[in-house]
Design an enzyme around this catalytic site. Structure first.
Site, PDB file in Angstrom:
ATOM      1  N   GLU A 147      43.912 -17.003  57.574  1.00 21.73           N
ATOM      2  CA  GLU A 147      43.106 -15.824  57.205  1.00 21.73           C
ATOM      3  C   GLU A 147      42.582 -15.963  55.769  1.00 21.73           C
ATOM      4  O   GLU A 147      41.446 -15.589  55.483  1.00 21.73           O
ATOM      5  CB  GLU A 147      43.950 -14.548  57.350  1.00 21.73           C
ATOM      6  N   GLY A 156      48.562 -15.958  57.698  1.00 23.13           N
ATOM      7  CA  GLY A 156      47.844 -15.468  56.526  1.00 23.13           C
ATOM      8  C   GLY A 156      47.140 -16.590  55.770  1.00 23.13           C
ATOM      9  O   GLY A 156      46.180 -16.330  55.040  1.00 23.13           O
TER      10      GLY A 156
HETATM   11  N1  DAK Z   1      57.575 -17.809  55.160  1.00 23.30           N
HETATM   12  C1  DAK Z   1      58.733 -18.063  54.529  1.00 23.30           C
HETATM   13  N2  DAK Z   1      59.294 -19.273  54.493  1.00 23.30           N
HETATM   14  C2  DAK Z   1      58.677 -20.271  55.125  1.00 23.30           C
HETATM   15  C3  DAK Z   1      57.453 -20.080  55.816  1.00 23.30           C
HETATM   16  C4  DAK Z   1      56.890 -18.776  55.816  1.00 23.30           C
HETATM   17  N3  DAK Z   1      55.717 -18.498  56.384  1.00 23.30           N
HETATM   18  N4  DAK Z   1      57.087 -21.264  56.342  1.00 23.30           N
HETATM   19  C5  DAK Z   1      58.030 -22.136  56.004  1.00 23.30           C
HETATM   20  N5  DAK Z   1      58.981 -21.553  55.284  1.00 23.30           N
HETATM   21  C6  DAK Z   1      60.209 -22.135  54.742  1.00 23.30           C
HETATM   22  C7  DAK Z   1      61.219 -22.398  55.847  1.00 23.30           C
HETATM   23  O1  DAK Z   1      61.945 -21.248  56.141  1.00 23.30           O
HETATM   24  C8  DAK Z   1      62.072 -23.461  55.214  1.00 23.30           C
HETATM   25  O2  DAK Z   1      62.954 -22.856  54.302  1.00 23.30           O
HETATM   26  P1  DAK Z   1      64.467 -23.441  54.096  1.00 23.30           P
HETATM   27  O3  DAK Z   1      65.076 -23.474  55.454  1.00 23.30           O
HETATM   28  O4  DAK Z   1      64.234 -24.816  53.509  1.00 23.30           O
HETATM   29  O5  DAK Z   1      65.094 -22.476  53.157  1.00 23.30           O
HETATM   30  C9  DAK Z   1      61.063 -24.261  54.400  1.00 23.30           C
HETATM   31  O6  DAK Z   1      59.942 -23.410  54.199  1.00 23.30           O
HETATM   32  C10 DAK Z   1      60.616 -25.505  55.116  1.00 23.30           C
HETATM   33  O7  DAK Z   1      60.148 -25.155  56.411  1.00 23.30           O
HETATM   34  P2  DAK Z   1      60.260 -26.159  57.628  1.00 23.30           P
HETATM   35  O8  DAK Z   1      61.574 -26.870  57.583  1.00 23.30           O
HETATM   36  O9  DAK Z   1      59.927 -25.386  58.866  1.00 23.30           O
HETATM   37  O10 DAK Z   1      59.123 -27.215  57.274  1.00 23.30           O
HETATM   38  P3  DAK Z   1      58.245 -28.105  58.274  1.00 23.30           P
HETATM   39  O11 DAK Z   1      57.466 -29.006  57.400  1.00 23.30           O
HETATM   40  O12 DAK Z   1      59.116 -28.709  59.348  1.00 23.30           O
HETATM   41  O13 DAK Z   1      57.247 -27.093  59.024  1.00 23.30           O
HETATM   42  C11 DAK Z   1      55.641 -25.313  59.091  1.00 23.30           C
HETATM   43  C12 DAK Z   1      56.253 -26.479  58.281  1.00 23.30           C
HETATM   44  C13 DAK Z   1      54.664 -24.606  58.153  1.00 23.30           C
HETATM   45  C14 DAK Z   1      54.885 -25.856  60.301  1.00 23.30           C
HETATM   46  C15 DAK Z   1      56.784 -24.370  59.593  1.00 23.30           C
HETATM   47  O14 DAK Z   1      57.603 -24.059  58.484  1.00 23.30           O
HETATM   48  C16 DAK Z   1      56.278 -23.088  60.154  1.00 23.30           C
HETATM   49  O15 DAK Z   1      55.864 -23.025  61.333  1.00 23.30           O
HETATM   50  N6  DAK Z   1      56.321 -22.017  59.354  1.00 23.30           N
HETATM   51  C17 DAK Z   1      55.987 -20.666  59.808  1.00 23.30           C
HETATM   52  C18 DAK Z   1      54.514 -20.520  60.020  1.00 23.30           C
HETATM   53  C19 DAK Z   1      54.167 -19.134  60.484  1.00 23.30           C
HETATM   54  O16 DAK Z   1      54.683 -18.611  61.461  1.00 23.30           O
HETATM   55  N7  DAK Z   1      53.258 -18.533  59.754  1.00 23.30           N
HETATM   56  C20 DAK Z   1      52.769 -17.179  60.106  1.00 23.30           C
HETATM   57  C21 DAK Z   1      53.635 -16.153  59.377  1.00 23.30           C
HETATM   58  S1  DAK Z   1      53.167 -14.486  59.808  1.00 23.30           S
HETATM   59  C22 DAK Z   1      49.453  -8.653  56.481  1.00 23.30           C
HETATM   60  C23 DAK Z   1      48.484  -9.601  56.581  1.00 23.30           C
HETATM   61  C24 DAK Z   1      48.782 -10.865  57.052  1.00 23.30           C
HETATM   62  C25 DAK Z   1      50.061 -11.175  57.458  1.00 23.30           C
HETATM   63  C26 DAK Z   1      51.045 -10.221  57.356  1.00 23.30           C
HETATM   64  C27 DAK Z   1      50.737  -8.962  56.886  1.00 23.30           C
HETATM   65  N8  DAK Z   1      49.132  -7.344  56.027  1.00 23.30           N
HETATM   66  C28 DAK Z   1      47.720  -7.023  55.705  1.00 23.30           C
HETATM   67  C29 DAK Z   1      50.097  -6.364  55.807  1.00 23.30           C
HETATM   68  C30 DAK Z   1      50.319 -12.509  57.941  1.00 23.30           C
HETATM   69  C31 DAK Z   1      51.395 -12.820  58.717  1.00 23.30           C
HETATM   70  C32 DAK Z   1      51.793 -14.218  58.860  1.00 23.30           C
HETATM   71  O17 DAK Z   1      51.201 -15.116  58.291  1.00 23.30           O
END
Ligand code: DAK
Length: 261
Positions: free
Chosen positions: A115, A112
């Site tokens: 996006e 997101g």
């Molecule tokens: N959500 C929640 N928490 C998150 C997060 C996220 N997207 N990204 C990171 N965190 C949290 C981690 O859980 C962690 O929390 P604690 O364990 O400390 O409690 C903390 O932030 C630190 O994360 P990391 O330890 O992983 O930190 P790093 O620096 O090592 O890595 C990172 C940073 C950003 C590369 C990694 O955290 C990562 O890959 N995060 C997830 C990225 C991801 O998958 N993003 C896509 C999410 S799905 C919709 C429209 C759009 C969407 C949905 C619906 N509608 C119109 C209904 C969009 C969907 C998405 O974006």
């Protein structure tokens, strides 16, 4: 200068007509939860209707633009709940903002977050920025325009590489593929976005609005219809005070002072 601070978004309107909106959820890497989405929509609606504001700069922090949707909020949700959230109405406040919106991206712009950057008109990226649509790795897919805006921005083969592998691309790759407008030194990201915003704030607002509307709407129309749309908007601008001012300033060899009428 007026400023409004909440826990998740900070916004300020500067005296040169540039509004700065900063997403501020460092504990979750600026992930978009319900509160952030609602506040962003409210702020964009307010800025769109605020005559003081000519250009909006949207940014995150030095390490995270936005790490995507808040995965915790996605974990328990079912399809009906996702539908009833009507997030598309919130995104529209940004995508349909009539004023120029510049994203200043440092760090990660994922899911997101990527996006969100693509909802903006220009993207100024730090040379350390990273972009990606990693939703597929969570068993889902982009839901805020990622499959459509990315294909339109960078073409099928780079878009599907990102969408179907979930890989991250660095700023150099993003620049080469046309996903960002400019890449700058990390420390210069916000200042460059503000500099551009300041320059655009001196340009005629109605012309900027028409250019944005026609360019975006026309991209989804057949060419003949899009060209007609352009002609109509072009003609409309001949009725503005700012057209008179722009032409007069040219012949008088001075800086134009646009009033937005
Ligand atoms: N959500 C929640 N928490 C998150 C997060 C996220 N997207 N990204 C990171 N965190 C949290 C981690 O859980 C962690 O929390 P604690 O364990 O400390 O409690 C903390 O932030 C630190 O994360 P990391 O330890 O992983 O930190 P790093 O620096 O090592 O890595 C990172 C940073 C950003 C590369 C990694 O955290 C990562 O890959 N995060 C997830 C990225 C991801 O998958 N993003 C896509 C999410 S799905 C919709 C429209 C759009 C969407 C949905 C619906 N509608 C119109 C209904 C969009 C969907 C998405 O974006």
């Amino acid at each position: 200068m007026t400023a409004e601070d909440t826990l998740v978004i900070r916004s300020e309107i500067r005296s040169n007509g540039v509004a700065v909106v900063r997403i501020n959820r460092p504990e979750a890497k600026n992930a978009l939860n319900t509160e952030v989405r609602h506040r962003l929509a409210e702020i964009f609606h307010a800025l769109a209707g605020d005559a003081r504001v000519r250009v909006i700069v949207l940014t995150g922090n030095e390490k995270y633009f936005v790490a995507g949707a808040d995965i915790r909020e996605l974990a328990e949700a079912g399809p009906t709940e996702m539908h009833l959230r009507h997030n598309e109405r919130l995104w529209e406040a940004i995508g349909r903002c009539p004023k120029p919106v510049i994203a200043a991206v440092q760090g990660y712009a994922l899911g997101g977050g990527c996006e969100l950057a693509m909802h903006c008109d220009l993207i100024i990226a730090s040379n350390k920025a990273r972009f990606g649509q990693p939703e597929v790795k969570l068993g889902i897919m982009p839901g805020a325009g990622g499959t459509q805006r990315l294909v339109r921005a960078v073409g099928k083969f780079q878009a599907l590489r990102m969408l179907m592998t979930g890989c991250l691309v660095n700023a150099q790759e993003a620049l080469a593929m046309g996903l960002v407008s400019e890449m700058v030194e990390d420390s210069q990201t916000l200042s460059r976005a503000l500099e551009l915003a300041g320059e655009m704030a001196l340009l005629p607002p109605l012309a900027l609005e028409q250019i944005k509307e026609v360019a975006l709407a026309g991209a989804d129309l057949p060419l003949e219809a899009a060209l007609m749309l352009e002609r109509k908007a072009f003609q409309l601008l001949f009725d503005t005070k700012d057209k008179q001012e722009g032409v007069a300033a040219f012949f008088e060899k001075r800086q134009a002072n646009y009033c937005g009428e």
